[in-house]
Scaffold this motif. Structure first.
Motif, PDB file in Angstrom:
ATOM      1  N   THR A  18      -0.196  12.834  -5.570  1.00 47.42           N
ATOM      2  CA  THR A  18       0.128  13.230  -6.939  1.00 47.42           C
ATOM      3  C   THR A  18      -0.599  12.316  -7.923  1.00 47.42           C
ATOM      4  O   THR A  18      -0.838  11.141  -7.635  1.00 47.42           O
ATOM      5  CB  THR A  18       1.649  13.178  -7.221  1.00 47.42           C
ATOM      6  OG1 THR A  18       2.120  11.849  -7.006  1.00 47.42           O
ATOM      7  CG2 THR A  18       2.412  14.128  -6.311  1.00 47.42           C
TER       8      THR A  18
ATOM      9  N   VAL B  39      10.723  20.570 -18.383  1.00 47.65           N
ATOM     10  CA  VAL B  39      10.415  19.612 -17.330  1.00 47.65           C
ATOM     11  C   VAL B  39      11.173  19.919 -16.046  1.00 47.65           C
ATOM     12  O   VAL B  39      10.684  19.661 -14.955  1.00 47.65           O
ATOM     13  CB  VAL B  39      10.660  18.159 -17.822  1.00 47.65           C
ATOM     14  CG1 VAL B  39      12.064  17.709 -17.558  1.00 47.65           C
ATOM     15  CG2 VAL B  39       9.654  17.213 -17.205  1.00 47.65           C
ATOM     16  N   MET B  40      12.355  20.503 -16.157  1.00 48.11           N
ATOM     17  CA  MET B  40      13.123  20.842 -14.963  1.00 48.11           C
ATOM     18  C   MET B  40      12.374  21.891 -14.149  1.00 48.11           C
ATOM     19  O   MET B  40      12.232  21.768 -12.938  1.00 48.11           O
ATOM     20  CB  MET B  40      14.504  21.389 -15.333  1.00 48.11           C
ATOM     21  CG  MET B  40      15.328  20.468 -16.193  1.00 48.11           C
ATOM     22  SD  MET B  40      15.581  18.882 -15.419  1.00 48.11           S
ATOM     23  CE  MET B  40      16.782  19.372 -14.221  1.00 48.11           C
TER      24      MET B  40
ATOM     25  N   SER C 187       6.710  21.714  -8.985  1.00 45.33           N
ATOM     26  CA  SER C 187       5.918  20.667  -8.324  1.00 45.33           C
ATOM     27  C   SER C 187       6.468  20.386  -6.927  1.00 45.33           C
ATOM     28  O   SER C 187       5.707  20.143  -5.992  1.00 45.33           O
ATOM     29  CB  SER C 187       5.866  19.394  -9.170  1.00 45.33           C
ATOM     30  OG  SER C 187       6.956  18.559  -8.901  1.00 45.33           O
ATOM     31  N   ALA C 188       7.803  20.447  -6.776  1.00 52.54           N
ATOM     32  CA  ALA C 188       8.399  20.246  -5.451  1.00 52.54           C
ATOM     33  C   ALA C 188       7.918  21.325  -4.487  1.00 52.54           C
ATOM     34  O   ALA C 188       7.574  21.044  -3.336  1.00 52.54           O
ATOM     35  CB  ALA C 188       9.927  20.269  -5.540  1.00 52.54           C
ATOM     36  N   VAL C 189       7.852  22.570  -4.971  1.00 53.01           N
ATOM     37  CA  VAL C 189       7.395  23.677  -4.126  1.00 53.01           C
ATOM     38  C   VAL C 189       5.926  23.464  -3.729  1.00 53.01           C
ATOM     39  O   VAL C 189       5.538  23.683  -2.583  1.00 53.01           O
ATOM     40  CB  VAL C 189       7.586  25.029  -4.852  1.00 53.01           C
ATOM     41  CG1 VAL C 189       6.980  26.181  -4.053  1.00 53.01           C
ATOM     42  CG2 VAL C 189       9.072  25.286  -5.081  1.00 53.01           C
TER      43      VAL C 189
ATOM     44  N   VAL D 185       4.926  15.002 -12.309  1.00 52.63           N
ATOM     45  CA  VAL D 185       5.683  15.498 -13.458  1.00 52.63           C
ATOM     46  C   VAL D 185       6.039  14.355 -14.385  1.00 52.63           C
ATOM     47  O   VAL D 185       6.386  13.258 -13.945  1.00 52.63           O
ATOM     48  CB  VAL D 185       6.953  16.228 -12.997  1.00 52.63           C
ATOM     49  CG1 VAL D 185       7.640  16.859 -14.185  1.00 52.63           C
ATOM     50  CG2 VAL D 185       6.604  17.296 -11.989  1.00 52.63           C
ATOM     51  N   PHE D 186       5.960  14.641 -15.645  1.00 51.19           N
ATOM     52  CA  PHE D 186       6.171  13.624 -16.660  1.00 51.19           C
ATOM     53  C   PHE D 186       7.500  13.835 -17.346  1.00 51.19           C
ATOM     54  O   PHE D 186       7.921  14.959 -17.603  1.00 51.19           O
ATOM     55  CB  PHE D 186       5.028  13.714 -17.671  1.00 51.19           C
ATOM     56  CG  PHE D 186       4.230  12.460 -17.708  1.00 51.19           C
ATOM     57  CD1 PHE D 186       4.366  11.502 -16.724  1.00 51.19           C
ATOM     58  CD2 PHE D 186       3.327  12.227 -18.739  1.00 51.19           C
ATOM     59  CE1 PHE D 186       3.632  10.338 -16.756  1.00 51.19           C
ATOM     60  CE2 PHE D 186       2.588  11.063 -18.782  1.00 51.19           C
ATOM     61  CZ  PHE D 186       2.743  10.117 -17.789  1.00 51.19           C
ATOM     62  N   SER D 187       8.151  12.742 -17.674  1.00 50.30           N
ATOM     63  CA  SER D 187       9.524  12.825 -18.159  1.00 50.30           C
ATOM     64  C   SER D 187       9.617  12.989 -19.673  1.00 50.30           C
ATOM     65  O   SER D 187      10.644  13.391 -20.183  1.00 50.30           O
ATOM     66  CB  SER D 187      10.281  11.578 -17.729  1.00 50.30           C
ATOM     67  OG  SER D 187       9.486  10.437 -17.983  1.00 50.30           O
TER      68      SER D 187
ATOM     69  N   ALA E 293       9.329  20.302 -12.627  1.00 51.02           N
ATOM     70  CA  ALA E 293       9.694  19.450 -11.484  1.00 51.02           C
ATOM     71  C   ALA E 293       9.965  20.323 -10.258  1.00 51.02           C
ATOM     72  O   ALA E 293       9.554  19.990  -9.140  1.00 51.02           O
ATOM     73  CB  ALA E 293      10.928  18.611 -11.808  1.00 51.02           C
ATOM     74  N   GLN E 294      10.626  21.458 -10.471  1.00 47.36           N
ATOM     75  CA  GLN E 294      10.945  22.332  -9.336  1.00 47.36           C
ATOM     76  C   GLN E 294       9.684  22.990  -8.787  1.00 47.36           C
ATOM     77  O   GLN E 294       9.499  23.065  -7.570  1.00 47.36           O
ATOM     78  CB  GLN E 294      11.998  23.359  -9.762  1.00 47.36           C
ATOM     79  CG  GLN E 294      13.316  22.658 -10.096  1.00 47.36           C
ATOM     80  CD  GLN E 294      14.446  23.599 -10.426  1.00 47.36           C
ATOM     81  OE1 GLN E 294      14.283  24.515 -11.214  1.00 47.36           O
ATOM     82  NE2 GLN E 294      15.591  23.367  -9.825  1.00 47.36           N
TER      83      GLN E 294
ATOM     84  N   VAL F 226      12.936  18.635 -22.116  1.00 46.47           N
ATOM     85  CA  VAL F 226      13.774  18.529 -20.913  1.00 46.47           C
ATOM     86  C   VAL F 226      13.936  19.865 -20.179  1.00 46.47           C
ATOM     87  O   VAL F 226      13.909  19.925 -18.955  1.00 46.47           O
ATOM     88  CB  VAL F 226      15.157  17.918 -21.238  1.00 46.47           C
ATOM     89  CG1 VAL F 226      16.112  18.094 -20.072  1.00 46.47           C
ATOM     90  CG2 VAL F 226      15.015  16.446 -21.545  1.00 46.47           C
TER      91      VAL F 226
ATOM     92  N   LEU G 119      10.947  30.740  -7.244  1.00 48.63           N
ATOM     93  CA  LEU G 119      10.487  29.677  -6.343  1.00 48.63           C
ATOM     94  C   LEU G 119       9.918  30.272  -5.058  1.00 48.63           C
ATOM     95  O   LEU G 119       8.927  29.779  -4.512  1.00 48.63           O
ATOM     96  CB  LEU G 119      11.641  28.710  -6.014  1.00 48.63           C
ATOM     97  CG  LEU G 119      12.209  27.919  -7.199  1.00 48.63           C
ATOM     98  CD1 LEU G 119      13.332  26.996  -6.726  1.00 48.63           C
ATOM     99  CD2 LEU G 119      11.136  27.093  -7.899  1.00 48.63           C
TER     100      LEU G 119
ATOM    101  N   VAL H 203       4.207  20.507  -3.620  1.00 50.93           N
ATOM    102  CA  VAL H 203       4.096  19.358  -2.704  1.00 50.93           C
ATOM    103  C   VAL H 203       4.540  19.788  -1.304  1.00 50.93           C
ATOM    104  O   VAL H 203       3.894  19.470  -0.299  1.00 50.93           O
ATOM    105  CB  VAL H 203       4.940  18.160  -3.217  1.00 50.93           C
ATOM    106  CG1 VAL H 203       5.069  17.081  -2.154  1.00 50.93           C
ATOM    107  CG2 VAL H 203       4.325  17.583  -4.490  1.00 50.93           C
ATOM    108  N   LEU H 204       5.637  20.548  -1.258  1.00 47.52           N
ATOM    109  CA  LEU H 204       6.162  21.013   0.025  1.00 47.52           C
ATOM    110  C   LEU H 204       5.193  21.965   0.723  1.00 47.52           C
ATOM    111  O   LEU H 204       5.025  21.897   1.947  1.00 47.52           O
ATOM    112  CB  LEU H 204       7.511  21.708  -0.213  1.00 47.52           C
ATOM    113  CG  LEU H 204       8.349  22.053   1.012  1.00 47.52           C
ATOM    114  CD1 LEU H 204       8.659  20.808   1.834  1.00 47.52           C
ATOM    115  CD2 LEU H 204       9.650  22.732   0.580  1.00 47.52           C
TER     116      LEU H 204
END
Lengths: 187, 187
Positions: free
Chosen positions: A102, A79-80, A86-88, A70-72, A83-84, A76, A46, A90-91
């Protein structure tokens, strides 16, 4: 408008920078793929992603950032990580004081090909054509990031036009009310 | 050892700071819950979380950070937000140059109560007892973060002891080999 698009991924994160105005062909500025080692520990992965994204934002100075939502329904485990990542991403945009938007994969496909169900090959062909490139951008993660940036430029344009139209209607209504008020002496 | 534990969440993110050494009662330093508005846009929520975590790390100067590992069996909509919040927490520790460790909820429960299937009430009671508090820490997100920090202190100790034991065995084997080599003249 210059947009930095991010196709988030922990192992491969696509970044594409595009310049353009709504409804006209866009211009490619650059594209990159940020790789992190699957064997490496999560904090280091990260951190590497964060450092590289901050560097690209500083280098290309986009006016806004577009990140794939991120799509669900995916696997799984994958996707985790997505998602992580994508958070980085966006931040990274938010930390640089940029607006971050998004988009779902379907929104991007619809914006670029006209169909939310377009396949990879169709997307790649359209990105190549829209950016007037001699060859398709490789790897595919970079093409997806460029498609996100194009989507943002065009949809941003649509939003801007809709907002302008709505504003014009409001102004007209307000002007008519003012006129009625002046004529009738009541509000 | 001072540890900052994080129970990641986008709406409520628990943070607990604990000091201690393996196998001995720990001492509470502080706990907080960081809230972000569900109506707010994602970039602003992640930015707020990032800013607050960086502030707490700077204020409490932990030696390491422990973050709950996100679990996949949760509600998919919730898990995306939790995964993104956990990425921000892991990154906050990594950016500060601290070692970051993740633990599953079962690992934390087992470390604190002796059972990986312990319920909320049992966890709360043990955290209260282990930190010798007069009343349980509220809200529950803070208690979970404190449990993570305790888990890290104790398990870190276990790991350190195991590593020391393994190292001692290796040294003994090496010493025996050297002795055999000296006696027999071959390796």
């Amino acid at each position: 408008m210059r947009v930095l698009g991010v196709d988030p991924g922990l192992t491969r994160c696509g970044v594409g920078v595009v310049e353009g105005v709504p409804g006209r062909p866009c211009t490619l500025v650059a594209y990159h793929v940020i790789y992190t080692e699957p064997d490496e520990e999560l904090p280091l992965r990260l951190l590497h992603l964060d450092t590289e994204l901050a560097r690209l934002v500083a280098e290309y100075r986009p006016e806004s950032v577009a990140v794939e939502r991120v799509f669900s329904q995916h696997n799984v485990r994958t996707v985790m990580g997505t998602a992580q990542a994508s958070a980085v991403a966006v931040l990274a945009g938010a930390r640089a004081g940029l607006p971050v938007q998004t988009y779902t994969p379907s929104e991007v496909k619809a914006a670029v090909t006209g169909s939310g169900q377009a396949d990879k090959a169709q997307m790649m062909a359209m990105v190549t054509r829209l950016l007037r490139l001699d060859a398709p951008p490789r790897p595919a993660d970079a093409a997806d990031a460029l498609a996100l940036a194009i989507c943002h430029i065009w949809r941003g344009g649509t939003r801007a036009r809709l907002a302008a139209a709505a504003s014009a209607v409001r102004q007209r209504v307000a002007a008519q009310r003012s006129a009625a008020k002046r004529q009738g002496g009541t509000g």
